[in-house]
Design a protein around this motif. Structure first.
Motif, mmCIF file in Angstrom:
data_model
loop_
_atom_site.group_PDB
_atom_site.id
_atom_site.type_symbol
_atom_site.label_atom_id
_atom_site.label_comp_id
_atom_site.label_asym_id
_atom_site.label_seq_id
_atom_site.Cartn_x
_atom_site.Cartn_y
_atom_site.Cartn_z
ATOM 1 N N MET A 29 0.851 -1.170 0.000
ATOM 2 C CA MET A 29 0.000 0.000 0.000
ATOM 3 C C MET A 29 0.898 1.235 0.000
ATOM 4 O O MET A 29 1.632 1.474 0.949
ATOM 5 C CB MET A 29 -0.891 -0.033 1.234
ATOM 6 C CG MET A 29 -1.874 1.086 1.297
ATOM 7 S SD MET A 29 -2.889 0.707 2.705
ATOM 8 C CE MET A 29 -4.183 1.757 2.603
ATOM 9 N N ASP A 30 0.831 1.970 -1.051
ATOM 10 C CA ASP A 30 1.689 3.141 -1.139
ATOM 11 C C ASP A 30 0.938 4.388 -0.668
ATOM 12 O O ASP A 30 -0.199 4.334 -0.227
ATOM 13 C CB ASP A 30 2.243 3.301 -2.558
ATOM 14 C CG ASP A 30 1.150 3.386 -3.595
ATOM 15 O OD1 ASP A 30 0.000 3.075 -3.241
ATOM 16 O OD2 ASP A 30 1.430 3.780 -4.735
ATOM 17 N N LEU A 31 1.586 5.517 -0.802
ATOM 18 C CA LEU A 31 1.075 6.776 -0.269
ATOM 19 C C LEU A 31 -0.208 7.215 -0.965
ATOM 20 O O LEU A 31 -1.121 7.737 -0.318
ATOM 21 C CB LEU A 31 2.161 7.854 -0.388
ATOM 22 C CG LEU A 31 1.826 9.201 0.231
ATOM 23 C CD1 LEU A 31 1.615 9.047 1.726
ATOM 24 C CD2 LEU A 31 2.922 10.199 -0.061
ATOM 25 N N THR A 32 -0.333 6.998 -2.254
ATOM 26 C CA THR A 32 -1.541 7.426 -2.978
ATOM 27 C C THR A 32 -2.771 6.638 -2.522
ATOM 28 O O THR A 32 -3.868 7.206 -2.413
ATOM 29 C CB THR A 32 -1.351 7.265 -4.500
ATOM 30 O OG1 THR A 32 -1.040 5.909 -4.787
ATOM 31 C CG2 THR A 32 -0.285 8.186 -5.005
ATOM 32 N N ASP A 33 -2.593 5.350 -2.256
ATOM 33 C CA ASP A 33 -3.724 4.562 -1.752
ATOM 34 C C ASP A 33 -4.147 5.045 -0.359
ATOM 35 O O ASP A 33 -5.340 5.105 -0.052
ATOM 36 C CB ASP A 33 -3.357 3.081 -1.692
ATOM 37 C CG ASP A 33 -3.237 2.459 -3.079
ATOM 38 O OD1 ASP A 33 -3.838 3.016 -4.021
ATOM 39 O OD2 ASP A 33 -2.560 1.419 -3.194
ATOM 40 N N LEU A 34 -3.197 5.394 0.474
ATOM 41 C CA LEU A 34 -3.489 5.890 1.811
ATOM 42 C C LEU A 34 -4.220 7.235 1.742
ATOM 43 O O LEU A 34 -5.199 7.452 2.446
ATOM 44 C CB LEU A 34 -2.197 6.017 2.614
ATOM 45 C CG LEU A 34 -2.353 6.461 4.067
ATOM 46 C CD1 LEU A 34 -3.167 5.449 4.850
ATOM 47 C CD2 LEU A 34 -0.991 6.666 4.699
ATOM 48 N N VAL A 35 -3.757 8.126 0.867
ATOM 49 C CA VAL A 35 -4.412 9.434 0.702
ATOM 50 C C VAL A 35 -5.824 9.239 0.149
ATOM 51 O O VAL A 35 -6.775 9.892 0.599
ATOM 52 C CB VAL A 35 -3.556 10.349 -0.207
ATOM 53 C CG1 VAL A 35 -4.314 11.601 -0.591
ATOM 54 C CG2 VAL A 35 -2.255 10.705 0.480
ATOM 55 N N ARG A 36 -5.988 8.345 -0.807
ATOM 56 C CA ARG A 36 -7.305 8.074 -1.381
ATOM 57 C C ARG A 36 -8.257 7.508 -0.320
ATOM 58 O O ARG A 36 -9.424 7.893 -0.252
ATOM 59 C CB ARG A 36 -7.182 7.102 -2.546
ATOM 60 C CG ARG A 36 -8.505 6.855 -3.235
ATOM 61 C CD ARG A 36 -8.374 5.912 -4.394
ATOM 62 N NE ARG A 36 -7.544 6.538 -5.419
ATOM 63 C CZ ARG A 36 -6.861 5.855 -6.321
ATOM 64 N NH1 ARG A 36 -6.879 4.540 -6.318
ATOM 65 N NH2 ARG A 36 -6.142 6.473 -7.229
ATOM 66 N N ALA A 37 -7.765 6.622 0.529
ATOM 67 C CA ALA A 37 -8.593 6.044 1.588
ATOM 68 C C ALA A 37 -8.979 7.111 2.618
ATOM 69 O O ALA A 37 -10.130 7.151 3.073
ATOM 70 C CB ALA A 37 -7.850 4.897 2.261
ATOM 71 N N MET A 38 -8.049 7.986 2.977
ATOM 72 C CA MET A 38 -8.355 9.061 3.926
ATOM 73 C C MET A 38 -9.367 10.036 3.334
ATOM 74 O O MET A 38 -10.278 10.504 4.022
ATOM 75 C CB MET A 38 -7.071 9.798 4.323
ATOM 76 C CG MET A 38 -6.097 8.931 5.102
ATOM 77 S SD MET A 38 -6.778 8.322 6.634
ATOM 78 C CE MET A 38 -6.497 9.721 7.652
ATOM 79 N N PHE A 39 -9.238 10.357 2.041
ATOM 80 C CA PHE A 39 -10.179 11.249 1.382
ATOM 81 C C PHE A 39 -11.566 10.606 1.325
ATOM 82 O O PHE A 39 -12.581 11.279 1.568
ATOM 83 C CB PHE A 39 -9.680 11.582 -0.036
ATOM 84 C CG PHE A 39 -10.633 12.464 -0.786
ATOM 85 C CD1 PHE A 39 -10.773 13.807 -0.452
ATOM 86 C CD2 PHE A 39 -11.404 11.955 -1.822
ATOM 87 C CE1 PHE A 39 -11.661 14.611 -1.143
ATOM 88 C CE2 PHE A 39 -12.283 12.752 -2.515
ATOM 89 C CZ PHE A 39 -12.413 14.094 -2.172
ATOM 90 N N ALA A 40 -11.648 9.328 1.028
ATOM 91 C CA ALA A 40 -12.931 8.632 0.978
ATOM 92 C C ALA A 40 -13.580 8.604 2.362
ATOM 93 O O ALA A 40 -14.801 8.796 2.495
ATOM 94 C CB ALA A 40 -12.748 7.214 0.452
ATOM 95 N N LEU A 41 -12.766 8.392 3.409
ATOM 96 C CA LEU A 41 -13.293 8.406 4.767
ATOM 97 C C LEU A 41 -13.819 9.784 5.137
ATOM 98 O O LEU A 41 -14.912 9.917 5.702
ATOM 99 C CB LEU A 41 -12.209 7.961 5.753
ATOM 100 C CG LEU A 41 -12.613 7.965 7.232
ATOM 101 C CD1 LEU A 41 -13.726 6.964 7.493
ATOM 102 C CD2 LEU A 41 -11.406 7.684 8.095
#
Length: 91
Positions: free
Chosen positions: A1-13
């Motif tokens: 899981m890279d940084l873009t997936d983490l940012v995308r998950a935080m934005f979705a949350l």
């Protein structure tokens, strides 16, 4: 899981929590009493109203209702109509 997936998950949350908060605010403002406010504006004449109620015991209750200007006394018991008596006319 890279940084873009983490940012995308935080934005979705954050988006999901924001939509839930927006729905809560909308329900608080336009909730169940909004329908009663709309119907209160129409204010049509009602034919039937409960004048008074008296609980006799846990299974029976007496109601005085008014329908078309006439009062009637109704004895309710165990979920059914027990008697329908004419109310005393005080003239």
């Amino acid at each position: 899981m890279d940084l873009t997936d983490l940012v995308r998950a935080m934005f979705a949350l954050a988006l999901t929590l924001g939509l839930i908060g927006l729905a809560a605010v909308a329900l608080r403002k336009y909730g169940p009493d909004a329908i009663s406010r709309i119907s209160a504006q129409k204010k049509k004449e009602r034919r039937l109203r409960i004048v008074e109620t008296l609980t006799l015991d846990p299974a029976r209750r007496i109601l005085i209702i008014e329908c078309d200007g006439r009062e009637r006394m109704i004895l309710l018991g165990e979920g059914r109509l027990v008697a329908d008596l004419p109310a005393r006319a005080d003239a």
